[in-house]
Design a protein around this motif. Structure first.
Motif, PDB file in Angstrom:
ATOM      1  N   TRP B  77      58.021  25.938  28.971  1.00 56.22           N
ATOM      2  CA  TRP B  77      58.081  24.412  28.899  1.00 56.22           C
ATOM      3  C   TRP B  77      58.065  23.925  30.256  1.00 56.22           C
ATOM      4  CZ3 TRP B  77      57.656  22.000  24.030  1.00 56.22           C
ATOM      5  CH2 TRP B  77      57.875  20.412  23.756  1.00 56.22           C
ATOM      6  N   PRO B  78      57.173  23.090  30.499  1.00 55.15           N
ATOM      7  CA  PRO B  78      57.158  22.155  31.720  1.00 55.15           C
ATOM      8  C   PRO B  78      58.280  21.650  32.259  1.00 55.15           C
ATOM      9  CG  PRO B  78      55.461  21.242  30.499  1.00 55.15           C
ATOM     10  CD  PRO B  78      55.834  22.326  29.638  1.00 55.15           C
ATOM     11  N   GLU B  79      58.698  21.532  33.560  1.00 57.67           N
ATOM     12  CA  GLU B  79      59.753  20.956  33.932  1.00 57.67           C
ATOM     13  C   GLU B  79      59.718  19.375  33.789  1.00 57.67           C
ATOM     14  OE1 GLU B  79      62.107  21.634  37.874  1.00 57.67           O
ATOM     15  OE2 GLU B  79      60.772  23.093  37.482  1.00 57.67           O
ATOM     16  N   THR B  80      58.537  18.741  34.049  1.00 58.92           N
ATOM     17  CA  THR B  80      58.430  17.512  34.072  1.00 58.92           C
ATOM     18  C   THR B  80      58.305  16.783  32.638  1.00 58.92           C
ATOM     19  OG1 THR B  80      55.860  18.001  33.988  1.00 58.92           O
ATOM     20  CG2 THR B  80      56.712  17.051  35.931  1.00 58.92           C
ATOM     21  N   VAL B  81      58.339  17.711  31.551  1.00 54.89           N
ATOM     22  CA  VAL B  81      58.517  17.055  30.409  1.00 54.89           C
ATOM     23  C   VAL B  81      60.271  17.451  29.677  1.00 54.89           C
ATOM     24  CG1 VAL B  81      57.728  16.905  28.057  1.00 54.89           C
ATOM     25  CG2 VAL B  81      56.283  17.591  29.850  1.00 54.89           C
ATOM     26  N   ASP B  82      60.516  16.409  28.910  1.00 53.50           N
ATOM     27  CA  ASP B  82      61.975  16.758  28.524  1.00 53.50           C
ATOM     28  C   ASP B  82      62.080  17.921  27.580  1.00 53.50           C
ATOM     29  OD1 ASP B  82      62.938  14.702  30.116  1.00 53.50           O
ATOM     30  OD2 ASP B  82      63.839  13.608  28.505  1.00 53.50           O
ATOM     31  N   LYS B  83      63.099  18.547  27.577  1.00 56.87           N
ATOM     32  CA  LYS B  83      63.001  19.874  26.671  1.00 56.87           C
ATOM     33  C   LYS B  83      63.123  19.240  25.418  1.00 56.87           C
ATOM     34  CE  LYS B  83      63.770  23.487  29.628  1.00 56.87           C
ATOM     35  NZ  LYS B  83      62.794  22.492  30.499  1.00 56.87           N
ATOM     36  N   PRO B  84      62.649  20.039  24.107  1.00 57.02           N
ATOM     37  CA  PRO B  84      62.236  19.531  22.816  1.00 57.02           C
ATOM     38  C   PRO B  84      63.712  19.572  21.956  1.00 57.02           C
ATOM     39  CG  PRO B  84      61.479  21.787  22.825  1.00 57.02           C
ATOM     40  CD  PRO B  84      61.924  21.335  24.351  1.00 57.02           C
ATOM     41  N   GLU B  85      64.983  18.994  22.657  1.00 57.46           N
ATOM     42  CA  GLU B  85      65.887  18.826  21.816  1.00 57.46           C
ATOM     43  C   GLU B  85      65.838  17.627  20.951  1.00 57.46           C
ATOM     44  OE1 GLU B  85      68.505  18.627  25.416  1.00 57.46           O
ATOM     45  OE2 GLU B  85      67.887  20.695  25.659  1.00 57.46           O
ATOM     46  N   VAL B  86      65.149  16.757  21.039  1.00 59.82           N
ATOM     47  CA  VAL B  86      65.037  15.665  20.157  1.00 59.82           C
ATOM     48  C   VAL B  86      63.523  15.523  19.851  1.00 59.82           C
ATOM     49  CG1 VAL B  86      65.651  13.076  19.383  1.00 59.82           C
ATOM     50  CG2 VAL B  86      67.198  14.516  20.845  1.00 59.82           C
ATOM     51  N   THR B  87      63.371  16.009  18.536  1.00 62.69           N
ATOM     52  CA  THR B  87      61.669  16.041  18.238  1.00 62.69           C
ATOM     53  C   THR B  87      61.611  15.452  16.913  1.00 62.69           C
ATOM     54  OG1 THR B  87      61.502  18.148  17.360  1.00 62.69           O
ATOM     55  CG2 THR B  87      61.477  17.911  19.627  1.00 62.69           C
ATOM     56  N   PHE B  88      60.378  14.967  16.560  1.00 59.79           N
ATOM     57  CA  PHE B  88      59.926  14.283  15.310  1.00 59.79           C
ATOM     58  C   PHE B  88      58.609  14.895  14.779  1.00 59.79           C
ATOM     59  CE2 PHE B  88      58.455  10.836  12.616  1.00 59.79           C
ATOM     60  CZ  PHE B  88      59.262  11.150  11.625  1.00 59.79           C
ATOM     61  N   LEU B  89      58.415  15.734  13.791  1.00 64.07           N
ATOM     62  CA  LEU B  89      57.410  16.186  13.376  1.00 64.07           C
ATOM     63  C   LEU B  89      56.630  14.962  12.765  1.00 64.07           C
ATOM     64  CD1 LEU B  89      55.538  18.477  12.372  1.00 64.07           C
ATOM     65  CD2 LEU B  89      56.662  18.560  10.284  1.00 64.07           C
ATOM     66  N   ASN B  90      55.568  14.515  13.342  1.00 72.02           N
ATOM     67  CA  ASN B  90      54.864  13.246  13.038  1.00 72.02           C
ATOM     68  C   ASN B  90      53.468  13.645  12.398  1.00 72.02           C
ATOM     69  OD1 ASN B  90      54.473  10.454  12.676  1.00 72.02           O
ATOM     70  ND2 ASN B  90      55.237  10.307  14.684  1.00 72.02           N
ATOM     71  N   ILE B  91      52.535  12.714  12.227  1.00 69.95           N
ATOM     72  CA  ILE B  91      51.355  12.839  11.930  1.00 69.95           C
ATOM     73  C   ILE B  91      50.432  11.954  12.429  1.00 69.95           C
ATOM     74  CG2 ILE B  91      51.619  11.586   9.532  1.00 69.95           C
ATOM     75  CD1 ILE B  91      49.756  15.156   9.788  1.00 69.95           C
ATOM     76  N   GLY B  92      49.434  12.500  12.982  1.00 72.77           N
ATOM     77  CA  GLY B  92      48.589  11.496  13.750  1.00 72.77           C
ATOM     78  C   GLY B  92      47.515  10.768  12.721  1.00 72.77           C
ATOM     79  N   ILE B  93      47.671   9.636  12.289  1.00 71.23           N
ATOM     80  CA  ILE B  93      46.683   9.126  11.404  1.00 71.23           C
ATOM     81  C   ILE B  93      46.697   7.554  11.821  1.00 71.23           C
ATOM     82  CG2 ILE B  93      46.719  10.491   9.411  1.00 71.23           C
ATOM     83  CD1 ILE B  93      48.802   8.662   8.089  1.00 71.23           C
ATOM     84  N   PRO B  94      45.692   6.983  11.748  1.00 75.08           N
ATOM     85  CA  PRO B  94      45.194   5.607  12.154  1.00 75.08           C
ATOM     86  C   PRO B  94      46.382   4.588  11.301  1.00 75.08           C
ATOM     87  CG  PRO B  94      43.315   6.035  11.332  1.00 75.08           C
ATOM     88  CD  PRO B  94      44.075   7.261  11.142  1.00 75.08           C
TER      89      PRO B  94
END
Ligand SMILES: [Cu+2]
Lengths: 247, 414
Positions: B77-94
């Motif tokens: 996981w890239p250092e410049t991005v926060d670790k996925p400790e708080v994530t949300f499974l979303n859905i990309g719809i308009p």
């Protein structure tokens, strides 16, 4: 016509001109309030006001009154001090709510199709009426700040509860408990608002157990008093008449 | 002086118009076509989506469809991005063109934010119920706190019918049957309408009389008598008492009508159960990797060792949702989005079955316009020029090995 001559020739004409002037100013003030107050409230209250699943007992109750007492305080400072007109807070809230409703109805619902029962604004009118009447009867900005600010903060939750109560009914959904408001937030997908940025039911008031709403309201009321003072001075400063040396 | 004044007046007018329109036109984010503009390393080195399936290409309003698949949380996981400790499974719809009827990671419903572990693979599914007719691009999507949205592949799904027939019927724990689409709406209109009228009444009461000029003159002259009369005070008291009365009445009524209410539900969910992935018996070492800018092709020199007991062949390289396949080994029939599928984009110098115990060094080329179209080639301009992806090896029994690769990348410009 020289500058010293009057622009009107009779009293009737003067009354007519003055009346036209009234409507022109009222219209302009109202439009400026729709724009200014609305954008201020959107930037500071934002999501708490947009969505039912942000209208909680802690942060919404705390944040909304604090950030919304600003313009009413400033406009009261002008309208009461200069004209003895006691509708500064009410006209602000009328402007704000009209702007909000246009935005929610046309954009949130009409353009993006979020149901209106998910994105209606908070009700600020009871506080505005109380604030205006307190100023009018007391004729004291200090008293209005203290009593009015208090009333503004305290009446917010009860003034909104009849509207949001139906969305706090619990429901079981796929094996978990939700309120209907939570379920609205889950169902009506907001790609730009992931669940973790939802700031609700957080804070250090847990020691008060079940009755957090009144505690939040009291805290909000106290801060509202301070913000009232601050914005009263802004309003005062903005309504100064200053004469500039002509060059 | 005058020009300055004019300018100030003009500018403030423009500013006013801008604020007005900004406030009025504000619409919550609805579009989800940001995938190409997202930095290449974000898509290559964070969440890898694979085995995706959009259950239907076409649904009618009120019908459901499901997007299912797996995602691998990249260990590097890239250092410049926060670790996925708080994530949300979303859905990309308009916007809410579908409602999210359910979403699961493993078997766990995930309406809340969850914590993910680096290096693990999870299965997921999102159940969608069609609401608004049209042709919509439906993306998988994972929001990471401090990292933003990580958008996966998108595929067009058509919704037919009319939105007016959409129903969202539910039964609450208090036994109430309702349609969430319109629940409580008339009550919202009633209270807002009532209070707005009260506010208008109060202002109108005051502006029936001359408003600004005469009152300003009187205030300036110190003649305050008559500006607020005794009748005004009585009216004000009526408004005051009326306001408090209506608030209390409304509150009492709401409490008796809805005796059972609960606070909003929120909080982080931990302990997501990852998929049990069998230990890969194919070992891959990246000797060298380069990206040929003119040819839109990535070349890797890999040393592959088969530690298993069955022969394998390299069939797929998957990076940032773009899939490069060697059609002789593996063909995709899942209906994966065509623009992300290079079905003959993978060529291997020697792709004969790699026997158990054998080690071989191979030249692998992944070439397709997708490198440019999806702006993956931009990664050569990243501060940490690396690439990452999934390699899939297939054996003759239909088994599949997933191997993660992650190595520096050298651009070739000529
Ligand atoms: Cu898209």
């Amino acid at each position: 016509m020289s500058a010293s001559q009057s622009a009107v020739r009779s009293r009737a004409e003067a009354v007519k001109v003055s009346r036209t002037f009234d409507y022109l100013i009222l219209w302009t003030v109202f439009m400026v309030l729709i724009g200014g107050y609305h954008i201020h409230y959107m930037l500071t209250g934002g999501d708490w006001d947009f969505w039912t699943d942000w209208k909680d007992r802690r942060l919404w109750v705390t944040v909304a009154p604090i950030v919304s007492i600003t313009f009413p305080a400033a406009v009261q400072a002008c309208l009461w001090a200069r004209y003895r007109l006691p509708f500064g807070a009410t006209i602000c809230v009328l402007g704000l709510l009209l702007g909000e409703w246009i935005n929610r109805y046309l954009n949130f619902w009409g353009w993006t199709y979020f149901p209106v029962n998910f994105c209606f604004p908070s009700n600020l009118m009871p506080g505005a009426i109380l604030l205006d009447v307190i100023l009018m009867l007391s004729n004291s900005f200090t008293l209005t700040a203290v009593l009015g600010g208090m009333a503004w903060g305290l009446v917010f939750y009860p003034g909104n509860w009849p509207i949001i109560a139906p969305f706090h009914i619990p429901i079981e959904y796929n094996g978990m408990m939700f309120t209907l408001a939570d379920l609205q937030g889950y169902h009506y997908v907001r790609t730009g608002t992931p669940e973790y940025i939802r700031m609700v039911e957080k804070g250090t008031l847990r020691t008060f157990g079940k009755d957090v709403a009144p505690v939040s309201a009291f805290f909000s009321a106290f801060v509202s008093i301070l913000i009232y003072f601050l914005w009263h001075f802004f309003g005062n400063w903005f309504s100064q008449t200053r004469f500039v040396q002509s060059t | 002086m005058k020009t300055i004044k004019d300018k100030v007046a003009k500018l403030s007018f423009v500013a006013l118009l801008m604020t007005l329109s900004a406030a009025m036109l504000y619409t919550p984010t609805a579009s989800a076509h940001g995938e190409k503009s997202q930095a290449a390393f974000m898509r290559m080195r964070t969440i890898h989506w694979f085995d995706l399936n959009w259950s239907k290409p076409k649904v009618a309003v009120n019908e459901t469809m499901e997007i299912s698949g797996k995602f691998h949380v990249f260990a590097g996981w890239p250092e410049t991005v926060d670790k996925p400790e708080v994530t949300f499974l979303n859905i990309g719809i308009p916007g809410p063109v579908f409602i999210r009827a359910g979403s699961w990671i493993g078997d766990q419903l995930v309406p809340r934010s969850v914590s993910l572990e680096l290096g693990e693979t999870y299965s997921f599914r999102v159940l969608l119920k069609a609401r608004r007719p049209g042709e919509w691009h439906v993306h998988t999507m994972m929001n990471v706190e401090g990292g933003g949205p990580i958008i996966g592949p998108g595929k067009f799904v058509t919704i037919t019918g009319t939105m007016g027939s959409f129903r969202n019927e539910l039964t609450t724990l208090t036994g109430e049957n309702l349609d969430l689409e319109t629940w409580g709406l008339s009550n919202v209109y009633f209270w807002h309408g009532l209070w707005y009228l009260i506010g208008v009444a109060w202002v109108v009461y005051w502006i029936r009389r001359p408003v600004f000029v005469p009152r300003a003159l009187a205030v300036n002259a110190g003649k305050l008598d008559g500006l607020v009369t005794d009748t005004d005070k009585k009216v004000a008291i009526i408004f005051f008492v009326g306001t408090i009365g209506i608030v209390l009445l409304g509150m009492g009524q709401a409490n008796s009508k809805y005796p059972v209410t609960t606070p909003l539900q929120a909080g982080l969910m931990r302990g997501m159960v990852p998929l049990e992935m069998p230990e890969a018996f194919v070992d891959v070492k990246v000797e060298e990797a380069s990206y040929r800018v003119p040819g839109r092709a990535m070349q890797m020199t890999l040393t592959v060792t088969n530690n298993g007991d069955v022969a394998v062949r390299l069939g797929e390289f998957n990076t940032a949702s773009v899939r490069f396949l060697d059609p002789e080994v593996y063909q995709d029939d899942s209906g994966y989005p065509a623009d992300l599928l290079a079905d003959a984009g993978l060529s291997v110098s020697d792709n004969s079955p790699l026997q158990p115990g054998e080690t071989r060094t191979i030249e692998v080329t992944a070439s397709d316009a997708a490198w440019e179209v999806y702006r993956l080639s931009d990664l050569i301009y990243d501060p940490d020029s690396r690439f990452a992806g999934l390699l899939f090896f297939f054996d003759e029994n239909g088994g599949r090995q997933m191997v993660m690769v992650d190595a520096p990348l050298i651009p070739v410009f000529i």
